[in-house]
Enzyme design. Structure first.
Site, PDB file in Angstrom:
ATOM      1  N   SER A 416      44.530  49.305  38.317  1.00 34.61           N
ATOM      2  CA  SER A 416      43.603  48.179  38.163  1.00 34.61           C
ATOM      3  C   SER A 416      44.358  46.909  37.826  1.00 34.61           C
ATOM      4  CB  SER A 416      42.656  48.410  36.991  1.00 34.61           C
ATOM      5  OG  SER A 416      42.083  49.649  37.035  1.00 34.61           O
ATOM      6  N   HIS A 437      42.470  49.970  45.779  1.00 35.72           N
ATOM      7  CA  HIS A 437      41.776  49.866  44.495  1.00 35.72           C
ATOM      8  C   HIS A 437      40.276  50.059  44.659  1.00 35.72           C
ATOM      9  CE1 HIS A 437      40.421  47.325  40.891  1.00 35.72           C
ATOM     10  NE2 HIS A 437      40.780  48.515  40.462  1.00 35.72           N
ATOM     11  N   GLU A 449      39.656  47.151  47.320  1.00 34.61           N
ATOM     12  CA  GLU A 449      40.650  46.091  47.492  1.00 34.61           C
ATOM     13  C   GLU A 449      41.920  46.732  48.041  1.00 34.61           C
ATOM     14  OE1 GLU A 449      39.691  42.806  44.037  1.00 34.61           O
ATOM     15  OE2 GLU A 449      40.700  44.635  43.440  1.00 34.61           O
ATOM     16  N   ASN A 487      38.535  42.272  39.414  1.00 32.38           N
ATOM     17  CA  ASN A 487      38.699  42.377  37.958  1.00 32.38           C
ATOM     18  C   ASN A 487      39.074  41.044  37.339  1.00 32.38           C
ATOM     19  OD1 ASN A 487      38.004  45.011  37.757  1.00 32.38           O
ATOM     20  ND2 ASN A 487      40.089  45.791  37.898  1.00 32.38           N
TER      21      ASN A 487
END
Ligand code: NAI
Length: 673
Positions: A416, A437, A449, A487
């Site tokens: 992450s 991701h 992602e 994120n």
């Protein structure tokens, strides 16, 4: 007479086969020119009536996908909308009132306007296979059926089944469609033409509505049932954000006694919806989704075996998802109990997805192989690593597995927050490391992602993007900058929420303020779901580069081992997978809470634009909607900044800066928005 999109063919029984093959389009859609031609054809056929008319698609991928959504974007006034809808109604009404039998022969998807055309026919015959589906999913675009579909679906399938289908936008496979009376017959491909011809020549009786359906359709009963329907809809969509389902219920309650009137009112209702912001933004989201689909080309990679390392929250679900999508998967974990958990959760996922289709459940289970020692590594075309978020732990694993990997295989990490460049330093072949991701929960979040590190080769990137499409996700290529896109944008919003908990505001109120904005889950519940350790680790990485401080409250929770859902307690206590919320919590100014969180979200989106984290601005909106569920009816954060008024939002940011500090400093990119 020859047509560009239609081909009219008469057979020896005097049946007219109307073939649709829309030019300059890979799928059949009811574009204006397609409808104009259809109008001419029906007028001609009404003059010299054949025994029957059978509608058939000449496209391999389906019957008709629906109206042309691009044409929606050209409608700006209610009058234009009315005109378009009137023309559609006129054609459907003509088809319905033809004195000869009409049949829609459905092979492949039959959706929206295509389904409404089929409903205007005397009969619908459907191919019995998994990829043939019917439905009226207009509600997903902020409208409801507008070519007579509301009336005709209820007449054919009854109010409960038809309204349920339209209110949820759900697509139906053959068996369900036949059971509810939406289609008249379900046959294998080889019998499809014969069945269509049979229905024209024999005109068998169609299924009648049951007594129960007739009672529910009664004007005295409808308001009671409608109340229940509104309650169900309200659980998923607020009326002020998504008016379409509520208008559809009103339409049925007020006008079902007079179908002709209901048809007219349907036009009025859709005309008002199609021109409002929700529909416009949802149409925009539809195009963003299409854009993401083009980021990867399935043909660029042909993996047959996937090996996933880490059978925890993410790895277990990634492995299950890949097996569900048809890949052979080995899943490895250092702890056998983690693998046992993976297998159990996978079964739950498969059952949820395939319901009563036991064969698909068993086949998916058979494709998923627990692997305690890593024997799958050497067979895999793609190894996905989803172990602890710790650079040293990940690198020590990479050193061990790299020599065992097949020469052509690629290595995807689900990290992450750790920059790919840092992870790649231990690899002999850093060019084949790529970020893949996923988001939590894997089965529900459509985005992945695909992170390009400094050393990731073009070929690896292409393969990873292709893989994203192969597992039916929306792949978004992003730069390997801290937090990537989603994120990075989510974190300031989450931390603002945690900051507010630290100020003594009830988590329930903070979550409520975000839900009021249209977020699918409140930030505090989300932080607990993702895991506070994972949040802290992402926040720490971002803190190194951003104007971002870790709230004391977050540090305190992690130190005391309260990591959220997985430990049974975080900001909330968790029981049977559900947060225990205090129903009596209160706070005076929810709007202020909402503004604080959302402004940080928007400001970070602007920063990502400035830094070019993704190639195009629209991809920021796309990534955020499909990666976080950001209120889709608002059309994405950058779009929202423009529509809500950049100057007003900027002024609020300044106010908050004075009140709460520099974290509210407007990013330079605001001036370019
Ligand atoms: P987790 O703690 O639930 O699972 C990690 C699993 O890896 C554990 O079962 C552990 O036994 C296993 N493991 C650790 N070292 C191993 C090794 N050397 N060999 C084999 N197995 C090993 O962690 P979670 O949440 O699944 O996270 C995994 C990765 O996914 C992390 O990089 C995290 O940042 C990332 N991620 C997490 C998300 C979340 O919502 N939790 C979302 C997106 C990414």
């Amino acid at each position: 007479m020859s047509y560009k999109n239609w081909n009219v063919e008469k057979d020896s029984d005097d049946i007219c086969w109307l073939h649709l093959d829309v030019i300059n389009s890979s799928t059949n859609i009811l574009r204006s020119d397609v409808l104009d031609e259809l109008n001419d054809i029906i007028n001609d056929l009404a003059q010299s009536l054949p025994t029957g008319i059978i509608f058939v698609s000449d496209k391999k991928n389906g019957f008709i996908a629906g109206a042309d959504i691009k044409e929606f974007t050209e409608i700006s006034t209610i009058d234009q909308a009315r005109e378009m809808l009137h023309r559609g109604h006129e054609i459907m009404n003509k088809i319905e009132s033809l004195p000869c039998t009409t049949v829609a022969m459905i092979d492949g998807f039959c959706l929206g306007g295509g389904m409404e055309l089929a409903l205007a026919c005397t009969y619908r015959i459907m191919r019995d296979d998994k990829s043939t589906r019917v439905g009226l999913p207009e509600v997903k675009l902020g409208i409801h059926p507008g070519y007579g579909g509301t009336v005709r679906s209820i007449q054919k399938a009854g109010p409960l089944a038809a309204m349920n289908m339209m209110l949820t936008g759900r697509l139906l496979q053959g068996r369900a469609a036949k059971a509810m009376g939406l289609v008249d017959d379900l046959v294998p491909l080889r019998q499809l033409k014969r069945a269509a011809r049979y229905f024209v020549l024999k005109r068998p009786r169609s299924k009648e509505l049951s007594l129960k359906d007739k009672i529910i359709n009664h004007r005295l009963v409808r308001p009671i049932v409608a109340g229940q329907m509104r309650k169900e809809v309200a659980k998923k969509a607020a009326k002020e954000h998504y008016p379409a389902p509520y208008q559809m219920i009103d339409l049925w309650v007020s006008h079902m006694d007079n179908p002709q009137r209901m048809l007219e009112k349907e036009i009025e209702s859709v005309a008002s919806l199609v021109t409002n912001d929700t529909a416009k933004n949802l149409v925009q989201v539809f195009f963003l989704q299409e854009q993401l689909k083009t980021q990867g080309n399935k043909k660029d990679f042909k993996p047959s075996h996937i090996h996933v390392i880490g059978g925890g929250v993410m790895g277990g679900d990634i492995a299950a998802w890949c097996a569900l999508r048809g890949f052979r998967v080995t899943v490895q974990d250092q702890k056998p109990e983690a693998l046992a958990g993976t297998m159990k959760r996978s079964m739950t996922m498969f059952k949820k997805k395939f319901k009563k289709d036991k064969r698909s459940i068993r086949e998916s289970m058979d494709r998923l192989i627990p692997d305690t020692t890593g024997i799958g590594i050497e067979h895999a075309d793609l190894v996905i690593e989803a172990i602890f978020e710790d650079k040293d732990v990940k690198q020590s694993l990479y050193k061990d597995i790299e020599p065992k990997m097949k020469p052509g295989a690629i290595l995807g990490t689900n990290t992450s927050s750790i920059p790919l460049e840092d992870l790649a330093t231990c690899l002999e072949r850093p060019d084949r490391l790529v970020g893949i991701h996923f988001f939590n929960p894997v089965a529900l979040m459509p985005l992945v992602e695909i992170v390009r590190g400094e050393n990731t080769s073009d070929e690896t990137m292409k393969q990873a993007l292709a893989f994203g499409r192969q597992i039916d996700k929306l792949p978004l290529p992003v730069k390997s900058s801290p937090g990537f896109l989603v994120n990075r944008i989510l974190m300031p919003y989450l931390l603002e929420a945690v900051e507010m908990v630290g100020e003594g505001i009830a988590p329930e109120m903070i979550d409520k303020a975000a839900l009021n904005f249209g977020m699918p889950m409140g930030p505090i519940e989300l932080a607990d779901t993702v895991g506070l350790d994972v949040c802290k680790s992402v926040a720490t990485i971002l803190a190194g580069t951003e104007n971002l401080n870790l709230p004391k409250k977050m540090q305190h929770m992690v130190d005391s081992g309260k990591l959220g859902k997985k430990t049974g307690e975080g900001f909330y206590k968790w029981l049977k997978g559900k947060p225990q919320k205090n129903k009596n919590a209160s706070y005076g100014n929810l709007q202020e809470l909402q503004d604080r969180m959302i402004l940080r979200f928007l400001n970070e989106s602007a920063a990502c634009k400035r830094e070019g984290v993704v190639d195009k601005d629209e991809l920021i909106d796309a990534g955020v909607i499909f990666g976080t569920g950001f209120a889709p009816f608002r059309g994405g954060p950058l779009h929202y900044i423009q529509s809500a008024g950049k100057t007003e939002l900027n002024a609020k940011l300044n106010q908050f800066r004075q009140r709460y500090g520099d974290r509210f400093t407007a990013d330079e990119a605001w001036s370019e928005l």
